[in-house]
Design an enzyme around this catalytic site. Structure first.
Site, mmCIF file in Angstrom:
data_model
loop_
_atom_site.group_PDB
_atom_site.id
_atom_site.type_symbol
_atom_site.label_atom_id
_atom_site.label_comp_id
_atom_site.label_asym_id
_atom_site.label_seq_id
_atom_site.Cartn_x
_atom_site.Cartn_y
_atom_site.Cartn_z
ATOM 1 N N TRP A 100 59.078 20.726 65.228
ATOM 2 C CA TRP A 100 60.399 20.552 64.627
ATOM 3 C C TRP A 100 60.469 21.207 63.253
ATOM 4 C CZ3 TRP A 100 63.573 19.935 68.257
ATOM 5 C CH2 TRP A 100 63.297 19.098 69.348
ATOM 6 N N ASP A 167 63.470 15.412 57.383
ATOM 7 C CA ASP A 167 63.873 15.137 58.764
ATOM 8 C C ASP A 167 63.168 13.843 59.184
ATOM 9 O OD1 ASP A 167 64.230 14.986 61.498
ATOM 10 O OD2 ASP A 167 63.434 16.981 61.954
ATOM 11 N N LYS A 191 66.382 8.620 68.770
ATOM 12 C CA LYS A 191 65.002 8.136 68.722
ATOM 13 C C LYS A 191 64.961 6.646 68.314
ATOM 14 C CE LYS A 191 63.639 12.403 69.516
ATOM 15 N NZ LYS A 191 63.674 13.409 68.476
HETATM 16 C C1 LIG Z 1 63.990 14.984 68.402
HETATM 17 C C2 LIG Z 1 63.778 15.601 67.072
HETATM 18 C C3 LIG Z 1 64.582 16.660 66.581
HETATM 19 C C4 LIG Z 1 65.661 17.319 67.406
HETATM 20 O O1 LIG Z 1 66.728 16.533 67.573
HETATM 21 P P1 LIG Z 1 68.063 17.033 68.326
HETATM 22 O O2 LIG Z 1 68.987 15.903 68.052
HETATM 23 O O3 LIG Z 1 67.702 17.220 69.763
HETATM 24 O O4 LIG Z 1 68.492 18.309 67.693
HETATM 25 C C5 LIG Z 1 64.335 17.121 65.308
HETATM 26 N N1 LIG Z 1 63.373 16.607 64.545
HETATM 27 C C6 LIG Z 1 62.574 15.601 64.975
HETATM 28 C C7 LIG Z 1 61.523 15.073 64.075
HETATM 29 C C8 LIG Z 1 62.764 15.070 66.242
HETATM 30 O O5 LIG Z 1 61.973 14.068 66.670
#
Ligand SMILES: *Cc1c(COP(=O)(O)O)cnc(C)c1O
Length: 355
Positions: A100, A167, A191
């Site tokens: 990511w 993030d 998540k």
């Molecule tokens: C799942 C995830 C993403 C991507 O998320 P989307 O909503 O599918 O764009 C980005 N960063 C992390 C740490 C993730 O776990």
């Protein structure tokens, strides 16, 4: 049969939340209308959005501290570029701890000079780099608090003079941190908060409006703040379910309480991985181990088929590792009960007894 849902995302939500959410599809707030067939400007939905936005700040301890929260479209992947659009004038610094982060770096490169301060790619991202320096002239520093795929998690964050951007898609609301050290954090809902389709962004307002480029309205955090997260039609259902999950968390005792439960789950599974000779953790150092996504492999691949049949038989779902890592990944988000981890650990030790 009761399922034990270890899915990495979209992932488990509290059953009480799912029940309320399903009612809202048929008859929302006793209106005899569905949540998804009324105006997002109706007082009933505006209240949902405002409650979700304020609960997010409340959980993070960021109310009345110059922060704003938004629920926008596009997933965390959209923020990879929206962050750079709004903050990157000349140079940005990124820590690369996984797939990511790598994607975030790729997008930010389109907007200016990018310094990768450190990377753990040399060991397939099985650790969190330390001892790096962040250049003083960077417009901001970006990191990923929890690496969903590899199962590493940052325990501390660098003290820096420029804005700290994070993030937090896969560990938001899971542990206590001083959230005021962050100037911007974002998390896709799917998540630890709700269904896919909305992303929570929490931003300190004073860091915005400093780039020289003009920013298209839909990408401009200031525009979204000005419109109270209603610049265009929000993802009404994902925002509503996120609100319900944030209320569930509050009723439970907030982040302080969920952190205790998450610690208990993590202690249980990691001690099994450590004492059971059939298994091996993927992450190199104990301090880097994630409490949300637990990655491990089975040493003797001839036992794999038996193990897979056993955990499926026990009602466990979503345990397969990501293709970049292989093996297994037990994602243990807030809504996963300790009892599900107990079932998994029992299967692991049964495999050892039978081997
Ligand atoms: C799942 C995830 C993403 C991507 O998320 P989307 O909503 O599918 O764009 C980005 N960063 C992390 C740490 C993730 O776990």
């Amino acid at each position: 049969m009761q399922k034990h849902n270890f899915s990495a995302g979209p992932s488990i939500l509290p059953s009480s939340v799912l029940e309320k959410a399903s009612q809202s599809i048929i008859n929302f707030n006793g209106l005899d209308l569905s949540l998804i067939e009324i105006s997002h400007r109706s007082t009933d939905f505006v209240e949902v959005m405002e409650t979700a936005r304020s609960l997010a700040l409340e959980h993070l301890g960021l109310q009345d501290k110059g922060y704003q929260s938004l629920f926008l479209h596009g997933g965390a992947s959209m923020e990879f570029l929206r962050v750079a659009y709004n903050l990157l004038d000349k140079k940005a610094a990124y820590l690369n701890t996984g797939a990511w982060s790598t994607k975030a770096i790729k997008e930010a490169k389109l907007f200016g000079e990018l310094v990768e301060v450190a990377s753990s790619k040399d060991k397939n991202f099985n650790y969190i780099p330390t001892g790096y320096t962040v250049p003083d002239d960077a417009d901001y520093f970006h990191c990923t608090s929890n690496n969903t795929i590899f199962g590493t998690q940052m325990q501390s964050f660098p003290k820096i003079s420029m804005p700290l951007v994070c993030d937090m898609s896969s560990d938001i609301f899971s542990r206590q941190l001083d959230f005021s050290q962050f100037d911007l954090l974002y998390a896709g809902a799917q998540k630890n908060m709700g269904p896919a389709g909305t992303t929570l962004i929490v931003v300190k307002e004073e860091i915005l409006g400093k780039v020289s480029r003009s920013v298209p309205s839909i990408l401009d955090y200031k525009v979204h703040i000005g419109k109270e997260s209603m610049f265009n039609t929000p993802a009404v259902f994902p925002v509503y379910v996120s609100m319900l999950t944030l209320q569930w968390l509050k009723d439970l005792g907030g982040i302080a309480e969920i952190e205790k439960r998450n610690n208990a789950k993590a202690t249980l599974i990691y001690s099994e991985i450590d004492i059971n000779p059939l298994f091996e953790g993927f992450v190199a150092k104990e301090k880097d181990r994630s409490k949300m996504n637990v990655t491990f492999t089975i040493k003797d691949s001839s036992l794999q088929e038996t193990f897979d049949a056993m955990w499926k038989e026990a009602g466990i779902s979503g345990l397969d590792g990501h293709r970049d890592v292989g093996g297994y990944r037990a994602s243990m988000y807030n809504a996963l009960p300790l009892a599900s981890v107990e079932v998994l650990v029992e299967v692991m030790s049964e495999l050892e007894r039978n081997a």
